[in-house]
Design an enzyme around this catalytic site. Sequence first.
Site, PDB file in Angstrom:
ATOM      1  CD  GLU A  43      23.675 -23.687  37.516  1.00  0.00           C
ATOM      2  OE1 GLU A  43      22.613 -24.343  37.508  1.00  0.00           O
ATOM      3  OE2 GLU A  43      23.847 -22.676  38.235  1.00  0.00           O
TER       4      GLU A  43
ATOM      5  CD  GLU B 154      12.526 -17.799  39.792  1.00  0.00           C
ATOM      6  OE1 GLU B 154      13.559 -17.678  39.116  1.00  0.00           O
ATOM      7  OE2 GLU B 154      12.519 -17.986  41.010  1.00  0.00           O
TER       8      GLU B 154
ATOM      9  CE  LYS C 141      18.294 -19.264  32.335  1.00  0.00           C
ATOM     10  NZ  LYS C 141      19.340 -18.780  33.206  1.00  0.00           N
TER      11      LYS C 141
ATOM     12  NE  ARG D 213      14.572   7.115  35.964  1.00  0.00           N
ATOM     13  CZ  ARG D 213      14.757   8.422  35.799  1.00  0.00           C
ATOM     14  NH1 ARG D 213      14.969   8.909  34.595  1.00  0.00           N
ATOM     15  NH2 ARG D 213      14.702   9.231  36.817  1.00  0.00           N
TER      16      ARG D 213
HETATM   17  P1  NAD Z   1      32.899 -16.653  37.549  1.00  0.00           P
HETATM   18  O1  NAD Z   1      32.281 -15.588  36.780  1.00  0.00           O
HETATM   19  O2  NAD Z   1      33.476 -16.309  38.884  1.00  0.00           O
HETATM   20  O3  NAD Z   1      34.028 -17.331  36.654  1.00  0.00           O
HETATM   21  C1  NAD Z   1      34.751 -18.414  37.176  1.00  0.00           C
HETATM   22  C2  NAD Z   1      36.269 -18.162  37.144  1.00  0.00           C
HETATM   23  O4  NAD Z   1      36.752 -18.350  35.816  1.00  0.00           O
HETATM   24  C3  NAD Z   1      36.676 -16.758  37.530  1.00  0.00           C
HETATM   25  O5  NAD Z   1      37.898 -16.801  38.236  1.00  0.00           O
HETATM   26  C4  NAD Z   1      36.868 -16.078  36.188  1.00  0.00           C
HETATM   27  O6  NAD Z   1      37.725 -14.964  36.244  1.00  0.00           O
HETATM   28  C5  NAD Z   1      37.475 -17.197  35.389  1.00  0.00           C
HETATM   29  N1  NAD Z   1      37.300 -17.159  33.951  1.00  0.00           N
HETATM   30  C6  NAD Z   1      36.247 -16.704  33.251  1.00  0.00           C
HETATM   31  N2  NAD Z   1      36.383 -17.005  31.961  1.00  0.00           N
HETATM   32  C7  NAD Z   1      37.571 -17.631  31.832  1.00  0.00           C
HETATM   33  C8  NAD Z   1      38.267 -18.199  30.736  1.00  0.00           C
HETATM   34  N3  NAD Z   1      37.739 -18.233  29.518  1.00  0.00           N
HETATM   35  N4  NAD Z   1      39.476 -18.743  30.952  1.00  0.00           N
HETATM   36  C9  NAD Z   1      40.009 -18.758  32.217  1.00  0.00           C
HETATM   37  N5  NAD Z   1      39.384 -18.270  33.300  1.00  0.00           N
HETATM   38  C10 NAD Z   1      38.168 -17.714  33.103  1.00  0.00           C
HETATM   39  O7  NAD Z   1      31.880 -17.866  37.806  1.00  0.00           O
HETATM   40  P2  NAD Z   1      30.791 -18.572  36.878  1.00  0.00           P
HETATM   41  O8  NAD Z   1      30.779 -19.975  37.324  1.00  0.00           O
HETATM   42  O9  NAD Z   1      31.001 -18.265  35.456  1.00  0.00           O
HETATM   43  O10 NAD Z   1      29.434 -17.840  37.305  1.00  0.00           O
HETATM   44  C11 NAD Z   1      28.939 -17.951  38.623  1.00  0.00           C
HETATM   45  C12 NAD Z   1      28.020 -16.787  38.876  1.00  0.00           C
HETATM   46  O11 NAD Z   1      26.913 -16.863  37.983  1.00  0.00           O
HETATM   47  C13 NAD Z   1      27.448 -16.753  40.274  1.00  0.00           C
HETATM   48  O12 NAD Z   1      27.533 -15.443  40.784  1.00  0.00           O
HETATM   49  C14 NAD Z   1      26.007 -17.155  40.094  1.00  0.00           C
HETATM   50  O13 NAD Z   1      25.168 -16.611  41.073  1.00  0.00           O
HETATM   51  C15 NAD Z   1      25.725 -16.613  38.721  1.00  0.00           C
HETATM   52  N6  NAD Z   1      24.619 -17.264  38.008  1.00  0.00           N
HETATM   53  C16 NAD Z   1      23.669 -16.483  37.450  1.00  0.00           C
HETATM   54  C17 NAD Z   1      22.637 -17.033  36.741  1.00  0.00           C
HETATM   55  C18 NAD Z   1      21.635 -16.158  36.061  1.00  0.00           C
HETATM   56  O14 NAD Z   1      20.628 -16.668  35.556  1.00  0.00           O
HETATM   57  N7  NAD Z   1      21.861 -14.854  35.990  1.00  0.00           N
HETATM   58  C19 NAD Z   1      22.567 -18.434  36.587  1.00  0.00           C
HETATM   59  C20 NAD Z   1      23.566 -19.221  37.159  1.00  0.00           C
HETATM   60  C21 NAD Z   1      24.587 -18.616  37.877  1.00  0.00           C
HETATM   61  N1  GLY Z   2      19.585 -19.732  36.830  1.00  0.00           N
HETATM   62  C1  GLY Z   2      18.246 -19.453  37.251  1.00  0.00           C
HETATM   63  C2  GLY Z   2      17.438 -18.695  36.253  1.00  0.00           C
HETATM   64  O1  GLY Z   2      17.929 -18.185  35.275  1.00  0.00           O
HETATM   65  O2  GLY Z   2      16.283 -18.559  36.436  1.00  0.00           O
END
Ligand code: NAD
Ligand code: GLY
Length: 359
Positions: A182, A234, A224, A118
Amino acid sequence: MKTLHVELGERSYPIYIGRGLLGHPDLIQAHLPGGQVLVVTNEVVAPLYLDRMLASLAGKDTGSVVLPDGEAHKTLDSAMAVFDALLARRFGRNAAIVALGGGVIGDLAGFAAACYQRGVPFIQVPTTLLSQVDSSVGGKTAVNHPRGKNMIGAFYQPRCVLADTDTLDTLPDRELSAGLAEVIKYGFIRDPEFLAWLEANVERLLQRDPEALAYAIERSCINKAEIVAEDETETGVRATLNLGHTFGHAIETGMGYGVCLHGEAVAIGMCQAADLSRRLGWIGDDEVARVIRLLERARLPVVPPRELDADAFLEHMAVDKKNVDGGLRLVLLKSLGEATLPVAVDAGLLRATLECYGR
Ligand code: NAD
Ligand code: GLY
């Protein structure tokens, strides 16, 4: 090092941004309440940074889970692998989960932390530009469902965010651009001064100029943190962070997770949102052109995949957390630098946007 704060009363926490932070054990250890720590990472990040991460946790009883890479693995099965590791080590309620990786690992590990017994302490160590400027801050955690992105999740804040900007040195160019989507979003939705700075400096960011990157990460996190402090769960302004995301999530789900990167899908979606805002008379041709131009300069796609026609978009957009009583609602642009809260839109105008492929 810069330290920002997400102000959420007793759940407030710092965001540390700077070079070489993984080499400062005191930073992370100050936020660990107990002796047990599980690091969740993936097969790409582990060979690069897991040893450094574990070294900064010296003195603790540590374990690690190395998941397969990619959006397609942001699933309940992966969360189960984290629960299995926690239980196999008999980790208890004081055990902390550290997310070492991009947004996929951060969202997934945060979700596992919210659920395990939890809720156990959770720390974000984001290693992509996208996760350093957006996903690691604000406590949205989730896994995907085959029918919809992030459909299973929880709001669960980390104890701290440790963004070591040195980790960006190994990030592929395509992922850097995805993160810029972003970053640019903050300019479009609420920070016109930052938008002008981005228009003047996007090439420096692509060249990984350390000073420019540090500024862009800090300014993004300030935006942010302000939004999250105002509206953690939200019910209002936080939805503006979803500019382009309803279109974008439809692209990610419709194409299959991982085909189009999240940031790429958001870039296309922001062009579609700008086009629809123009059809509503809120912004003009010049503003739409500015949106498209900046995203193109950041080496991002601006046109939806040919495989998705308007009907396919509408089917996937029907599964969105902003929809109310089955009705679609979208975040659009009132002006360049000011987003609307989610609004219902005329079905004919939306179809016109979907059929014109973002232009
Ligand atoms: P990701 O986590 O898939 O990382 C992108 C790629 O880079 C992957 O192949 C990863 O293994 C690689 N990688 C990571 N760090 C690295 C480094 N330092 N050097 C080399 N390679 C590296 O993608 P992302 O763009 O980081 O995140 C996208 C995700 O985030 C989506 O699932 C999206 O829905 C989510 N997201 C969440 C929020 C939130 O508020 N929680 C906001 C925006 C996006
Ligand atoms: N990336 C959308 C949020 O954090 O609300």
